[in-house]
Structures are given as C-alpha cells and as structure tokens.
Design a protein around this motif. Structure first.
Motif, mmCIF file in Angstrom:
data_model
loop_
_atom_site.group_PDB
_atom_site.id
_atom_site.type_symbol
_atom_site.label_atom_id
_atom_site.label_comp_id
_atom_site.label_asym_id
_atom_site.label_seq_id
_atom_site.Cartn_x
_atom_site.Cartn_y
_atom_site.Cartn_z
ATOM 1 N N GLU A 219 0.833 -1.203 0.000
ATOM 2 C CA GLU A 219 0.000 0.000 0.000
ATOM 3 C C GLU A 219 0.871 1.259 0.000
ATOM 4 O O GLU A 219 0.541 2.247 -0.639
ATOM 5 C CB GLU A 219 -0.957 0.022 1.202
ATOM 6 N N GLU A 220 1.978 1.198 0.704
ATOM 7 C CA GLU A 220 2.886 2.345 0.735
ATOM 8 C C GLU A 220 3.414 2.609 -0.678
ATOM 9 O O GLU A 220 3.509 3.744 -1.131
ATOM 10 C CB GLU A 220 4.041 2.079 1.705
ATOM 11 N N ARG A 222 1.904 1.705 -3.481
ATOM 12 C CA ARG A 222 0.803 2.243 -4.287
ATOM 13 C C ARG A 222 0.636 3.730 -4.025
ATOM 14 O O ARG A 222 0.386 4.507 -4.931
ATOM 15 C CB ARG A 222 -0.515 1.534 -3.928
ATOM 16 N N MET A 223 0.779 4.122 -2.754
ATOM 17 C CA MET A 223 0.558 5.513 -2.385
ATOM 18 C C MET A 223 1.677 6.415 -2.897
ATOM 19 O O MET A 223 1.433 7.427 -3.529
ATOM 20 C CB MET A 223 0.449 5.611 -0.863
ATOM 21 N N ARG A 224 2.927 6.014 -2.639
ATOM 22 C CA ARG A 224 4.053 6.903 -2.961
ATOM 23 C C ARG A 224 4.429 6.866 -4.439
ATOM 24 O O ARG A 224 4.814 7.873 -5.005
ATOM 25 C CB ARG A 224 5.296 6.494 -2.167
ATOM 26 N N GLU A 226 2.752 4.704 -7.166
ATOM 27 C CA GLU A 226 1.803 4.422 -8.241
ATOM 28 C C GLU A 226 0.633 5.386 -8.308
ATOM 29 O O GLU A 226 -0.012 5.481 -9.341
ATOM 30 C CB GLU A 226 1.290 2.978 -8.091
ATOM 31 N N SER A 227 0.353 6.095 -7.217
ATOM 32 C CA SER A 227 -0.813 6.987 -7.244
ATOM 33 C C SER A 227 -0.432 8.458 -7.337
ATOM 34 O O SER A 227 -1.278 9.322 -7.236
ATOM 35 C CB SER A 227 -1.667 6.788 -5.986
ATOM 36 N N PRO A 229 1.337 11.752 -9.464
ATOM 37 C CA PRO A 229 1.331 12.063 -10.892
ATOM 38 C C PRO A 229 2.572 11.534 -11.650
ATOM 39 O O PRO A 229 2.442 11.085 -12.783
ATOM 40 C CB PRO A 229 1.284 13.592 -10.925
ATOM 41 N N ASP A 330 -0.575 12.597 -16.099
ATOM 42 C CA ASP A 330 -1.455 13.675 -15.645
ATOM 43 C C ASP A 330 -0.590 14.616 -14.826
ATOM 44 O O ASP A 330 -0.590 14.590 -13.599
ATOM 45 C CB ASP A 330 -2.577 13.128 -14.748
ATOM 46 N N CYS A 331 0.184 15.425 -15.513
ATOM 47 C CA CYS A 331 1.123 16.268 -14.782
ATOM 48 C C CYS A 331 1.451 17.496 -15.609
ATOM 49 O O CYS A 331 1.229 17.522 -16.811
ATOM 50 C CB CYS A 331 2.412 15.496 -14.481
ATOM 51 N N GLN A 332 1.961 18.499 -14.924
ATOM 52 C CA GLN A 332 2.453 19.680 -15.628
ATOM 53 C C GLN A 332 3.615 19.224 -16.513
ATOM 54 O O GLN A 332 4.473 18.473 -16.053
ATOM 55 C CB GLN A 332 2.946 20.689 -14.580
ATOM 56 N N GLU A 398 9.340 22.965 -14.627
ATOM 57 C CA GLU A 398 7.999 22.746 -15.161
ATOM 58 C C GLU A 398 7.657 23.884 -16.114
ATOM 59 O O GLU A 398 8.065 25.021 -15.900
ATOM 60 C CB GLU A 398 6.981 22.684 -14.013
ATOM 61 N N THR A 399 6.884 23.558 -17.132
ATOM 62 C CA THR A 399 6.620 24.554 -18.169
ATOM 63 C C THR A 399 5.611 25.593 -17.715
ATOM 64 O O THR A 399 4.892 25.419 -16.750
ATOM 65 C CB THR A 399 6.009 23.894 -19.418
ATOM 66 N N ARG A 501 1.902 16.264 -20.794
ATOM 67 C CA ARG A 501 0.563 15.988 -20.290
ATOM 68 C C ARG A 501 -0.119 14.988 -21.211
ATOM 69 O O ARG A 501 -0.094 15.143 -22.423
ATOM 70 C CB ARG A 501 -0.242 17.283 -20.212
ATOM 71 N N THR A 506 -5.786 18.334 -19.404
ATOM 72 C CA THR A 506 -6.267 19.722 -19.491
ATOM 73 C C THR A 506 -5.740 20.560 -20.644
ATOM 74 O O THR A 506 -6.233 21.637 -20.855
ATOM 75 C CB THR A 506 -6.025 20.467 -18.177
#
Lengths: 587, 503
Positions: A219-220, A222-224, A226-227, A229, A330-332, A398-399, A501, A506
C-alpha cells in the motif's frame, strides 16, 4: 539604491567570518563492541532530548531478489521483541514458524506453477491472488487462520505504546539507498527508556506480523509511487540513470521481490548488518554526558560485535551515450536533465553545491532567466546530490503557458554554457557564500535536526562534514565553479526525462492539433496565434462571430496548405464561442 | 523560570547517573525503570509581553531573547485573511500576501529588494492565509539595521509592481492546471466543499476569472485594510536586548496610520449532507475521507474529545483504527481520525486512509466498526492511561522552542484564549474518565450521518474484495453503505471549476 548595495558588501563580509568559526563538537564515545555514539548536550531547548541510531545499510546493500528488504526491515523493527509485543513469547514463536512454513509452500508454488502460467501466457500477473490455484487458496486460508490465532498472544503496537505513554514523541524511521535511521524525542529525564527500548530491539528482535506488514508496504508503494502524478516514471528514470550501481532499484523494492522474502532472508540480513559495529547512535539535547555514557554501557554494551559487513563492490559504470525517457502523465509538462557527478565527501562537492546555489532561489539564474526573463517555466531548480557511493547533479523545471519541455531543456543548456564559458562575478559568488554561512546557524537551532544531520553525515562517511562543508564552500572560487561546470556536464554524461501531459487531460486539444499540424518553422508561432484569436473572440458579439465564421469558411479554399491548421483552429474556436453565447442567451 | 528548573533537573540527573553506575542491571520491563522527576510549569505569557506605543495605539510585543547564534527573528502577525475577500475576487488575500514580498516597495524595485535580502542572507516573507496574515524577517544580527529597514518598507509601503503582478497571475494559472493531477488534491477540494459549502471561504477556490478580476488597486486596498498597527501583534526571538528592540520597533512603526481591527471569520451556513460521494480518477488506490462536523476549540468537552479521538484514530500506532486497518489487515499504509477544532465555529471530525480499490469498502467497514465500538463500550483503562500520559508528558514540548512558545502566546491573544488554559491543562487531562470518553463518543461521533468521499476507480471500488478475500466474512462492497446509493461528483475544470463532461 546603488550606493546602499555597495555599502552592504563590506558589512556582510564581516558577518561571514564569524559564521566560519561555527563548530559542532560532539563527544565521541565508542563501546568495546564497536558501536559509536555522538553525544551533543545543548541547553537551549530544555526538557527534551532527540535521540536516534543509524544502521549503515540501505537499498544499495541489497541484491536482485531481495530489493526493498532494507525498507521492509525498518517496518519489522517496530514489531517488538520477545518482551515487547507479545503476551506469550513461546506460542508466538510457534505461530511465526508455522506461518513461515506455509508461506514458503506458497512461495514455491508461486515461483514454479504461477511463474510458469505467467510465462506460458495463461495469466497476466503471477502474484494476483485472484489467480490463485485451488492448492494456493487452501494454503492462504490456513495462513489467514494462523495470523488470526496469533493475535491472541500479540500485544498490538506495544513498542509504540510504551514510548507514547512515557511522553516520547515523533517516533519514526526512514530508509534510503545508503542508510536506515531510527529516531525519537524523549523527555529529558527518560534517556534510559530510549536505551532500554532501542537496545532491546537490537538485542532480541523478532519478525512479528511479517506477512500482514508486506501488504502495508504494498500500500505504501501504491501511495508513494503508483498513485502520484509522476511516481512510476521517476522510478523508471532512476533505474535507467544508474546503469550498474545498486542505486538502480527503488528503495521500496520491486513488487515481485517484496512478495518473496522470507523470515530467513530477514534474519540473515539482520545478522549481517544490524551489528553494533555497523551502527552509530546520536544523542542531542538536555542531558548529562556522564550519565548517558553509563546508560550506553549498560544497555548497548550487551550487543555482540559481528564480522565486518560486506562492502558494496559495483561501481557506477561510465556512461557512454546520452539517455532519454519520454513520459506522458497527468502532470504539468516538465523536464529533468541529470548528470553523473561525485560521491559524498569528494573534493568537487563544494564547487558543485555552489554551482547549484548560483542557479537556485529568487535571485538565482534559473528563476531570473527561465521563470522571469523568458517566462517559459513556472518553476525551475538545480540539485546537487552526493550519495555515499556516487552522486548526480540535476536540473528540473515545469513549463509555463505553451512552452514545451524541449524549450526548458534548451534554456538549461544555455545557462550551462554560460557557467562553462564565463566566470561568475565576485558579488554573485559572495551572495551564495553569505547565505551558506547564515544557513549554518539556521540549521543548528533544533535538537532533532542537529541529531539527524550528525547521524546522516556519519552514515555517509563522517559527521565532521557538518563543520567541513561550510568551510569548503567559503573556499570555492569562480575558477572552481567554471572547472566543475566543464568537467561533469557533457552530452554523453547526461540523462533526460521529459514529461508531457497525457492527451485528453487539461491541455486544449484544439491547440495541440493545430500545433502538431503546422510545419516545424511555424509551430513556434502557435501560442501567439492562439492568443490573438482568443483575444479577438472574447470581445466579439454574436453577430460578428457569425460573420467571421462565414468569411473564414469562404476563404478556406484559397489558403495555402500550411495555413489550413490555423484556419481550422480559428473555426473551432469561433464555433465554441458562438455556442457559449447562445447558451448564455437562452439562460 | 525555565532556567531554574533545568538546573534542578540536571542535578537530579547527575544523582541518577551516580546510582546507575553502581548497579548496572537492566530491568526486565521498561515500566520498571525509575526516572528522576521532571518538574515543569508552563511559562506565563505576561512574563514575555511588552507594549509599544504607535500613534496612541498600543501594540503588543512578545520578546524572548537567546544569544546562541547571531540571528534575530522578527514576526508581525495581523488578524484577517481570505474570509475578507469578495466572492468575485477569490485569491485576492493570498495574492496580496505574496505580492508584498515579490512586488518591491514604493521606492525600491522588486529586483533590488530581492538582491538585498539575498545578499544579506536574510529570509523575509509575507503571507495572507485564510484567517491570519503575517510578515517575518530572519536576519544576521550584524546587518539587522539594513534588513529591518527594508522589511519595514516592505510591510508599510509595498510597491505591487505591475509586471510582477502579471507574472504572479500567469504562474497561478500554471498551478491551477495541476489541480486534477493528484487524487489527494481533488479529495481535499471536494471534501472542503462537502464540509463547508462551496461559497464559504474555507472551500472557495480561485478560478481564472476571479484571478483576472483582481487589480493592483485591489491589492493596495486589501493591504491598507489589514496591515495596520491596530491589527498587529509582534514577536521577536534571537540575539537582541528587549529594551533596545522596543525602541527600535517604536521608531520603525512611528507615523504608521492606525486602522481597524479586523472582524472574526464568518461561520458557514451550509448543512452537511450525509451520503456517499465519489469522484472518478484512474489511480490504483481509493483515497477516502469521511466524517461530519465537530466542535469548537474552547468547548468544555474539547479535552475529553481529544483523548477519545487519540484512542480511536488520532494517536497513530497506539490508536484503534490504525491497529485494525494497517497492522491487523494490511489495508493501508496510514489510517487515522482527526478532530480539527475551529475557534469561531465548530470544526470537523474525519477519518482518512488510502487503500487499493478492492479493499476500500472493507477498510471502511472496519473503521465504522471501530467508531461504533467507541460509542457502545468503555475504552480500557490501559488505553485511557496511554492517551492521557502522552498528553501530559509531551506537554512541555508546546513551549520547547522560543519561537514556538511566542507563537502560542500570539495565537492565544488573537483568539482570546484564557491564559489559565495552559496552567490547568494537565489537570483537565488527568480528570478524564472512561465514562467521559464514552459520553463524548456518543455525543460527538455520529456514524449514521457521515459524508463519505472517495476518489478513485469507482467500478473497482464498488465491487470491493469479492474476488480476493480469503475469508468470506470479510467480503464487503459499497452496496453495504447507504443502501448502495452514491452520488458521483464531476471532476471540475481546473481553470473554471465548472463541472467537466464525463469521458
């Protein structure tokens, strides 16, 4: 204004000389078993002691098949001993050995039958419990029952409860590539509690709740990783960057390995690396060193010295060609350009640190030129990271607006070129040195943070770094900066990660389509075109828009081919704006 | 006061040391260790509180010098924040805070200001938050004259350079674009909306439109309103002499026109609507928050509720929710509960965790079971002692650093907290009984009326652990909550916050 600027240089130069004199001198106390302690009493924060110990072992000491075991082990260290965490040590040991037996049976099936089904293409993931065979399901049920039954003799999280009820706070630990660090704050009259608890878990550790804890680590992960961006891509980039060195697997481990280690692996690991001669204790705060030494003798003196742990042999192999990774998330949109440099304590570390500081901060070159100046970045920074066995220097940004990662990458190469060809000015260099000097004071104001720094540096190579590095930074010259900027930043020594992106998130899809369809030499104009069209549309009335739509459509046929994407883009925007205005009228 | 106590403690430690040298036996259990007594009395704010006179207004100044390092830290705290901005200019408050530092002063350009602070190695900052605003300076003693003069110029006469305003706005838009990238940020925005209502300042979100509505004149007006000496409390720590500092401050503030003290933040009018809410996001873990409204900070039940919550889910590894969700079942890396109290209106109670999609419902069931148990059975004497001891024993940490101590005093003055709160705190904790815990659990936990927010892959989450549970009694799906009813909340356009169409 100019006068005031000049006047201040002399004043700050004076301040720097006091900063240079700052020294942290802990008392060094080493037991016969080789366990070293750094003792640093400090009265400014009364009633509290920050204490910790660091094992000089991290993921770099692992091998394929047991990646992540250092971190997993850190979790295990909170599960108690034969005294803490159980009401019946003997029965608890029976449960553990039963679970270990079942788990080995399961593991054998996993690595034989399930891996075969996986290789044959029958199943997608050999570790997915939904793909268990009948036999595996039966074992898993037995295992579950044993774990349930063990709860009768388990005293849940007792390790934490003992500390908590005595007023200890901030108990935690971290694992990285090079070390595993365990720390806490205790009231100033309870140093003995720390000595009791920590020496007990080093003297008599048991691996309780071994299998449930693995799920926690999944779970750690997955959190750090895989989940977030960019987590999975950062992991891949890291793995690509380190070609041969064990830094190339993640600290949390590959999922297959995380599923596979057994208690025997854990015991071997403990016996090899968690020996007093491979561990350093650090105590900072409101305590008496004489009493501390007596407690240390009593409690940690009982630990048995072990053989010297094996050395990390593999060096990072010299990179031969540029490496590149292109990710969509899904990121800048962003970029990282990273270079192999030098390990902790290397003679060039200070000059590389100064180089990164010249680039960073509100008056640093990256902010001034990329965020302000060119306005292509929403953020940009440099990082010099010197780990125990190897180091790297990274530029990341980041752009902003319609700039692409490639624009940021090019701008970085321009900045780099300047550092390689022009000497930095005295004033710019002095600014970085002044900040370094003042930050030394700022970093020494809190017991807990001093404890972390001493332990961290000691595990990397030597606590004296806390005094030596600030001095080395004051000694860096403009020539030094230019020299390192040329020595480590070649094209063949770099790895580049670009993040775009994911389509459908977006970024305006119409704009993306136009930019892609334009000939290369015109693509750079796309943002300007977009802005012009949008500003015209914003002030147009419904009638004007309808008229523009008709005219544009009429002109379409006569337009040169390369202008078509622009016209199509304009038509889409006009149509959308018309729809918006009509909708507004209807409301 | 503190210094004297430290000396007695040190003497006691030396005696204990002498004793332990003669008998080096290790007690079989840690509870058997004998400790020297640690006597601690909380510092009194009045011992650190001074006042200076600014145009007839007296400004409180808290001072706690220490000469360990040649650094001085000066902090100005102002009442007010985002609750004062108009609804069509959401973002004005925080922009004012940022632009004071970034936009230069009336006579110093932004670039010169940055260069000066950086060259002097001073850290200077300004901010306007949701209910508090402030400006701070951390400077080497040796150049305090110069840095403090610039700091005061920044606080009193910010320049709000138009170019920097434009840059700020374009950067803010880049920040907005990332709003849907991370499931946590979606969860936190939607949770605030569920809890406070989208119109309340706690939940309002800056959009491209509200940002573009903000003009330089708005920033100036907002600054002038908030940043005035009648709305100010100062605190100073580090390397200085109090009488010299008072004189320095009085001189630097002289002539600063006094304005109004800001009003208290408004209470929300929104009623929480119980039920299940979900937002679609393609991540392997469901991010879960559930809860309801809580209580005010100064509620007489606040201390027993804090103890109760510590046992339920606030106390990390010693708490029940963490024990069951993480340690027993391995369903999450972290799981816990919180009572976030508010000064002016009741705060919130919530439980949070992240679990792989299939085990989201089961973890929810486990957490709900723990809440129900809290309401039906008394906690054990041991649990109660652990929670109470921790609160009592860690109490001195509140005042451990001089910065921390003064920020408590400043916060208390702004919120009219009775100073006896700290002198009686430990006695109030000691008085909490098992019956008290049961009573407040029944009064303040209402599992039937929670709002549950889940961000993740709803289809996988809804069907729960049907396919993977080895023990059939653990099978749980989202059909087990609120009769399977759930409301899908749309993902919102990051720039406009208007609902996005479903893919």
């Amino acid at each position: 204004m100019r006068h005031r600027l000049l006047a201040c240089i002399a004043i700050v130069a004076a301040a720097v000389s006091t900063a240079r004199a700052q020294q942290v001198q802990p008392e060094i106390f080493t037991l016969d078993n080789g366990m070293k302690f750094l003792l640093y009493p400090r009265t400014e924060q009364p009633n509290i002691i920050a204490a910790g110990w660091v094992a000089k072992v991290g993921s770099a000491n692992e091998r394929p098949g047991i990646t992540g075991i250092s971190h997993f082990f850190e979790h295990m260290m909170f599960k108690g001993t034969n005294t803490i965490g159980t009401s019946d040590a003997a029965r608890d040991a029976q449960f553990r050995s039963e679970q270990d037996r079942l788990r080995r049976e399961l593991l054998t099936l996993q690595l034989t039958e399930q891996y075969k089904r996986y290789k044959d293409g029958e199943i997608q993931d050999p570790w997915d419990p939904a793909q268990d065979t009948e036999q595996m399901r039966a074992i898993r049920t037995q295992l579950d029952q044993s774990i349930q039954a063990e709860r009768d003799v388990t005293v849940k999280n007792e390790f934490d409860r003992v500390y908590t009820s005595e007023g200890a706070s901030g108990m935690n630990a971290f694992t990285n590539n090079d070390m595993t660090f365990y720390f806490i704050n205790v009231p100033s009259n309870k140093l003995e509690l720390w000595a009791w608890m920590e020496s007990d878990r080093l003297y008599d550790s048991v691996f309780r709740e071994f299998y449930a804890e693995r799920d926690v680590v999944h779970e750690e992960r997955r959190m750090r990783t895989e989940s977030t961006p960019t987590g999975i891509f950062q992991e891949q980039f890291e793995s690509m960057f380190w070609m041969s060195h064990p830094y190339n697997w993640p600290v949390i481990g590959w999922p297959s390995d995380l599923n596979s280690y057994t208690m025997e692996d854990a015991q071997n690991y403990f016996d090899t690396y968690y020996r007093p001669n491979n561990i350093v204790g650090v105590i900072v705060g409101d305590f008496d060193p004489a009493q501390a030494k007596s407690l240390i003798n009593t409690y940690f003196g009982r630990l048995e010295r072990g053989p010297e742990p094996p050395k990390v042999v593999t060096l990072e192999h010299k990179q031969q060609a540029e490496m590149r990774m292109n990710a969509e998330c899904d990121c800048q949109p962003q970029v990282e350009v990273r270079y192999h440099t030098v390990p902790f304590g290397h003679a060039d570390e200070a000059a590389l640190t100064v180089m990164s500081e010249l680039l960073n901060g509100r008056t640093g070159r990256l902010y001034k030129n990329l965020v302000e100046g060119k306005e292509i970045a929403s953020s940009a920074f440099a990082q010099n990271n010197n780990m125990k066995y190897a180091g790297y220097f990274a530029f990341s940004a980041e752009t902003k607006g319609d700039a692409a990662p490639i624009d940021l990458e090019r701008a970085w190469y321009e900045e780099l070129k300047k550092l390689q060809t022009e000497l930095v000015s005295d004033r710019e260099l002095q600014k970085v040195k002044n900040q370094s000097a003042a930050d030394v004071y700022r970093s020494l104001q809190n017991n807990f943070f001093i404890m972390l720094q001493l332990g961290y540096y000691e595990a990397q190579g030597g606590w004296e770094y806390i005094n030596n590095m600030p001095r080395a930074i004051q000694a860096v010259t403009a020539d030094d900066v230019q020299r390192v900027a040329n020595a480590y930043f070649s094209e063949t020594n770099r790895a580049v990660a670009t993040f775009n992106r994911k389509a459908g998130s977006t970024e305006d899809p119409d704009f993306a389509a136009m930019k892609a369809a334009l000939p290369a030499e015109m693509a750079a104009m796309a943002p300007m075109i977009k802005q012009q069209i949008e500003s015209q549309l914003a002030s147009a009335t419904l009638d004007e828009l309808m008229q523009a739509q008709a005219e544009t459509q009429a002109q379409m046929a006569q337009m040169p081919a390369e202008m078509k994407p622009v016209m199509e883009f304009a038509l889409k925007k006009i149509a959308k704006r018309i729809a918006e205005l009509k909708a507004a009228e209807n409301n | 006061m503190n210094r004297i106590h430290t000396c007695t403690i040190t003497a006691a430690l030396v005696m204990a040391a002498a004793a332990s040298l003669t008998s080096a036996a290790i007690p079989p259990r840690p509870e058997q260790i004998k400790y020297a007594e640690l006597v601690f009395e909380p510092p009194m704010s009045e011992d650190y509180r001074h006042e200076i006179n600014v145009n007839g207004v007296s400004v409180p100044v808290y001072m706690a010098p220490s000469h360990e390092f040649p650094l001085v830290s000066i902090s100005f705290s102002f009442k007010g924040g985002a609750y004062l901005e108009p609804a069509d200019k959401v973002g004005l408050a925080s922009m004012t805070g940022q632009m004071m530092r970034r936009g230069g002063t009336e006579s110093v350009s932004p670039t010169d200001m940055d260069e000066l602070f950086d060259f002097y190695a001073a850290n200077a900052g300004t901010f306007v938050g949701s209910t508090q605003a402030g400006a701070s300076l951390n400077s080497l003693t040796s150049n305090l004259d110069q840095t403090f003069a610039l700091f005061m110029d920044m606080v009193r006469n910010p320049g709000f350079d138009q170019k920097k305003i434009d840059l700020y706005k374009s950067e803010a838009v880049e920040g907005m674009k990332q709003r849907n990238d991370d499931a946590n940020s979606i969860a936190s925005r939607e949770w605030d909306a569920i809890m406070w209502g989208r119109d309340h300042f706690e939940a309002r979100v800056t959009t491209e439109t509200t940002l573009n509505n903000i003009t330089r004149a708005d920033l100036i007006a907002f600054h002038d309103k908030l940043f005035n000496p009648n709305n100010l409390i100062i605190s100073v720590t580090g390397d200085f002499e109090p009488s010299e500092m008072s004189a320095r401050l009085e001189k630097a503030l002289s002539g600063w026109a006094s304005g109004q003290r800001m009003p208290d933040p408004p209470a929300p009018t929104h009623e929480l609507e119980p039920g299940v809410y979900h937002v679609e996001k393609d991540v392997p873990q469901g991010k879960v928050t559930f809860g309801h409204r809580g209580l005010k900070r100064d509620d007489p039940d606040a201390i027993p509720v804090a103890i109760m919550n510590d046992i339920l889910g606030g106390g990390g590894f010693t708490s029940r929710i963490m024990n069951r969700v993480r340690s027993d079942e391995g369903l999450a890396y972290g799981a816990g509960s919180f009572f976030a109290s508010k000064v002016w209106y009741p705060g919130e109670f919530g439980v949070t965790y992240a679990s792989k999609s299939a085990t989201v419902p089961y973890a929810l069931r486990v957490a709900m079971e723990e809440i129900n148990k809290m309401r039906t059975e008394p906690v054990t004497e041991e649990e109660l002692m652990t929670a109470k001891n921790q609160a009592i024993e860690t109490f001195p940490r509140t005042f451990e650093s001089k910065d921390g101590m003064l920020s408590v005093f400043v916060g208390d003055e702004w919120t009219n907290r009775d100073p006896s709160y700290w002198t009686t705190y430990r006695d109030k904790v000691r008085a909490v009984s098992q019956d008290d815990v049961l009573r407040v659990a029944r009064q303040y936990l209402d599992p039937a009326n929670v709002a549950i927010l889940i961000v993740g892959k709803w289809e996988d989450i809804y069907k729960g652990n049907t396919e993977i549970a080895a023990d059939p009694s653990k099978v749980t799906t989202m059909a087990d909550f609120f009769d399977g009813h759930a409301e899908e909340l749309p993902l919102r356009d990051p720039l406009t916050q208007k609902p996005l169409p479903k893919n």
